[in-house]
Design an enzyme around this catalytic site. Structure first.
Site, PDB file in Angstrom:
ATOM      1  N   ASP A 174      -5.891 126.203 -34.264  1.00  0.00           N
ATOM      2  CA  ASP A 174      -6.646 127.438 -34.717  1.00  0.00           C
ATOM      3  C   ASP A 174      -6.168 128.505 -33.919  1.00  0.00           C
ATOM      4  O   ASP A 174      -6.535 128.594 -32.800  1.00  0.00           O
ATOM      5  CB  ASP A 174      -8.226 127.045 -34.383  1.00  0.00           C
ATOM      6  CG  ASP A 174      -9.116 128.326 -34.768  1.00  0.00           C
ATOM      7  OD1 ASP A 174      -8.768 129.373 -35.323  1.00  0.00           O
ATOM      8  OD2 ASP A 174     -10.254 127.982 -34.263  1.00  0.00           O
TER       9      ASP A 174
ATOM     10  N   ASP B  99     -18.156 131.957 -41.819  1.00  0.00           N
ATOM     11  CA  ASP B  99     -17.539 132.055 -40.520  1.00  0.00           C
ATOM     12  C   ASP B  99     -17.516 133.448 -40.344  1.00  0.00           C
ATOM     13  O   ASP B  99     -16.527 134.401 -40.735  1.00  0.00           O
ATOM     14  CB  ASP B  99     -15.882 131.734 -41.015  1.00  0.00           C
ATOM     15  CG  ASP B  99     -15.059 131.515 -39.674  1.00  0.00           C
ATOM     16  OD1 ASP B  99     -15.502 132.058 -38.928  1.00  0.00           O
ATOM     17  OD2 ASP B  99     -14.057 130.958 -40.020  1.00  0.00           O
TER      18      ASP B  99
ATOM     19  N   GLU C  26      -9.163 129.055 -42.864  1.00  0.00           N
ATOM     20  CA  GLU C  26     -10.027 128.569 -41.856  1.00  0.00           C
ATOM     21  C   GLU C  26     -11.432 128.060 -42.511  1.00  0.00           C
ATOM     22  O   GLU C  26     -11.717 126.788 -41.966  1.00  0.00           O
ATOM     23  CB  GLU C  26     -10.491 129.840 -40.833  1.00  0.00           C
ATOM     24  CG  GLU C  26      -9.549 130.145 -39.988  1.00  0.00           C
ATOM     25  CD  GLU C  26      -9.398 131.506 -39.420  1.00  0.00           C
ATOM     26  OE1 GLU C  26     -10.354 132.078 -39.635  1.00  0.00           O
ATOM     27  OE2 GLU C  26      -8.500 131.931 -38.940  1.00  0.00           O
TER      28      GLU C  26
ATOM     29  N   LYS D 162      -4.195 139.125 -34.161  1.00  0.00           N
ATOM     30  CA  LYS D 162      -4.273 138.641 -35.439  1.00  0.00           C
ATOM     31  C   LYS D 162      -4.601 139.603 -36.500  1.00  0.00           C
ATOM     32  O   LYS D 162      -4.405 139.756 -37.768  1.00  0.00           O
ATOM     33  CB  LYS D 162      -5.409 137.673 -35.438  1.00  0.00           C
ATOM     34  CG  LYS D 162      -5.403 136.702 -36.615  1.00  0.00           C
ATOM     35  CD  LYS D 162      -6.282 135.562 -36.458  1.00  0.00           C
ATOM     36  CE  LYS D 162      -6.553 134.805 -37.573  1.00  0.00           C
ATOM     37  NZ  LYS D 162      -7.495 133.526 -37.116  1.00  0.00           N
TER      38      LYS D 162
END
Ligand code: AMP
Length: 623
Positions: A33, A202, A179, A95
């Protein structure tokens, strides 16, 4: 103009397909992850997915890299500790930048990657190298393969950039997984025989994703995804920092001067203190943010209650509602049809998030997953499936936006619709729309708008072909999206059998991923205008085909057409021309004029056919 004969049917992933892609059993594949804030790595060991800890026993590795002036690279918690002293040398939340154009996206990091002589891909590679080292140390063997997760909303460029980062770190990236999909996989592993519809909410440090999935007999299918790539706990932290600096945090807060916001070191320590306070507020009713000598001489001491925090966080949390409703409507699932709403991402520990999710979906969310670890666990499970160490589970993912090509008249022709299950392939046959066209330009587009110009161009292919009559050339166009969501377009000239392949490797230049959500919103907002424009264009193309044909027929018939007939036809043609030139694009009027011209020439057309038949019979001496 397209005709609808597909050259390849839609090839949805099947159970066999996913399992067939499982590589050689034995060598471990890491599940990673690669988070905005924190990253995790794990592996399937003796049939169980486990997450691996570093030398200090920590499983969470902060996604931070400190680039020392001496050329050193420090990754993880140690880098984070250096952030307060060297904010410009410490890269966090990279990211948010991966797979984007420089300067794009609005968010300004405190560091300049060019000055550090690095790039988002290289920074991500440094984090991945560290995770690889943690795994190799724990497993006592070298590893070279991995499954990496990305937000569901990552586009091709971002997925590719993540893959590149893996490769730069010495890892073959076997699969990129969304994800929320990974989280659902982690959730569903012990309930494989059940049939469920699940929403995965999420909310992490930098991104928000919502997915609706269906789980049936060990098969996972993502029905829809939506989200915001610029929304997360970091934004909440910044809102609290702004509040503290404004001196609104109570009496003590008034000692804080907002006059020195450029002191990045101090800002970084304030951010750190605010984040720690935020986390404590998830379980405590009030906290105190304290920073000695914050303003040179004065210390900072601000009290923050849960209620005051909720007031600051609410507008940001409320931004998730529209995405949730969109995902439900795309999946054609009503909130009451959901079996579970799973919470993932560190920010879902905030009590207000939990109550807000309950409000949106009308049910208490499931918090059985550790929100920090569910995604990594899902990546590990997927890695286990691929390495052959876990069986009977399969993952199907979907495309976030439609993919297609531009057709004659500037229209978007969708080849793979939004939310199609991947991997998939689909194709159509196209032909030249005008005579003596020397080549065909295939513009590969991504987006939800009816007109090509409103969608994003991902690339183009030019196919040359010998001049010929209209409709004489035939080019098959096939889109294939692999399991990582990466698109390959193949154009085949059926006359010569020549194939031209375009791999959409770097779409960063053309695709502004921030506009993904904007694209979807605009497609809804402009649905009426867009559809009107599409129908108008189709009617216009028909008129432009009809007018020269009628003119040619009148010329061919000459005296055989009575002056009355000719006058009626010419009047109808004049009406079509008149409507064509009106600026308001009145679809109804154009369709009616086309129909009237069609009707007026009906008799003429019949006579044309009869005359042709008679001539043919005479020629062949049959009458
Ligand atoms: P993730 O990207 O999933 O690792 O989530 C990281 C985000 O979760 C960061 O913004 C953290 O500040 C936030 N976070 C972690 N733990 C908590 C907590 N206990 N309460 C509130 N936010 C948290």
């Amino acid at each position: 103009m397209p005709d609808s004969s597909p050259i390849l049917g839609l090839d949805l992933g099947t159970k066999e397909h996913a399992l067939a892609s499982a590589a050689t059993e034995g060598s471990p594949i890491l599940g990673i992850d690669l988070g905005t804030t924190n990253s995790l790595v794990g592996v399937v060991d003796s049939g169980f997915p486990i997450l691996l800890a570093d030398e200090e026993g920590q499983r969470l590795t902060p996604s931070a890299v400190n680039y020392g002036a001496d050329g050193s690279h420090i990754v993880g918690a140690a880098a984070l500790r250096k952030r307060a002293l060297e904010p410009q040398r410490t890269v966090t939340s990279v990211k948010r930048l991966i797979g984007r154009r420089a300067g794009e996206g609005g968010w300004q990091p405190p560091y300049d990657l060019r000055q550090l002589d690095t790039s988002p891909v290289e920074v991500s590679a440094d984090i991945l190298k560290r995770l690889k080292a943690i795994a190799e140390r724990a497993l006592e063997q070298p590893v070279s393969r991995a499954v990496i997760t990305v937000p569901a909303y990552f586009n091709d460029a971002q997925r590719n950039a993540t893959k590149q980062a893996g490769e730069l770190a010495g890892l073959t990236v076997e699969r990129i997984v969304s994800e929320p999909t990974a989280a659902a996989l982690a959730y569903g592993l012990d309930k494989l025989d059940e049939r469920k519809k699940i929403a995965v909410y999420d909310l992490g440090g930098g991104t928000f994703d919502i997915s609706v999935l269906e789980m049936r007999d060990g098969v996972f299918q993502v029905l829809s995804t939506a989200g915001d790539t610029q929304l997360g706990g970091d934004d909440i932290d910044r809102a609290v920092v702004a509040h503290v600096l404004k001196g609104q945090g109570g009496q003590e807060g008034q000692g804080v001067r907002a006059s020195s916001p450029h002191d990045e070191g101090r800002m970084a320590s304030l951010l750190g203190a605010v984040e720690a306070a935020k986390k404590r507020l998830s379980t405590e009713e009030e906290v105190r943010i304290e920073l000695p000598f914050f303003d040179g001489v004065q210390s900072l001491s601000v009290e923050l209650t849960r209620a005051a925090f909720d007031k600051l966080a609410r507008p940001l949390i409320e931004r998730t509602r529209a995405h949730c409703l969109r995902a439900l409507s795309d999946a054609k699932v009503k909130p009451e049809e959901l079996d579970e709403v799973i919470l993932v991402g560190g920010s879902t520990r905030i009590p207000l998030v939990r109550s807000y999710v309950e409000e949106i979906f009308g049910r208490v969310p499931n918090t059985s997953q550790n929100p920090d670890e569910a995604v990594a666990l899902g990546a590990v499970i997927q890695a286990g499936i691929l390495s052959g160490s876990l069986k009977n589970v399969l993952l199907l993912d979907v495309t976030p936006l439609s993919l297609g090509i531009e057709t004659f008249g500037g229209l978007m022709n969708i080849i793979i619709p939004r939310n199609s299950t991947i991997p998939c392939k689909a194709g159509e046959m196209f032909t030249n729309a005008v005579a003596n066209q020397k080549d065909m330009l295939i513009r590969v587009l991504q987006g939800e708008r009816e007109l090509a110009k409103d969608n994003w161009e991902l690339g183009r292919i030019e196919i040359p072909f010998p001049p010929g009559a209209k409709g004489s050339a035939r080019v098959g166009v096939q889109f294939a999206i692999d399991a990582n969501g990466i698109l390959e377009v193949l154009a085949r000239d059926t006359a010569t059998g020549t194939d031209t392949v375009l791999a959409i490797q770097n779409t960063a230049v053309n695709v502004d991923d921030e506009r993904v959500e904007q694209m979807i919103a605009e497609s809804v907002e402009y649905a009426f205008e867009d559809m009107n424009e599409r129908v108008w264009t189709e009617a216009r193309l028909k008129a432009e085909e009809l007018l020269p044909a009628v003119e040619a027929a009148l010329g061919q018939f000459g005296d055989a057409v009575t002056p009355e007939e000719k006058a009626v036809i010419e009047a109808a043609a004049a009406q079509v021309r008149a409507v064509l030139t009106t600026p308001e694009h009145d679809v109804k009027a154009l369709k009616a004029a086309n129909q009237a011209l069609d009707d007026a020439t009906q008799e003429l057309a019949v006579r044309l056919v009869e005359q042709a038949m008679e001539e043919s019979l005479v020629r062949r001496g049959l009458v």
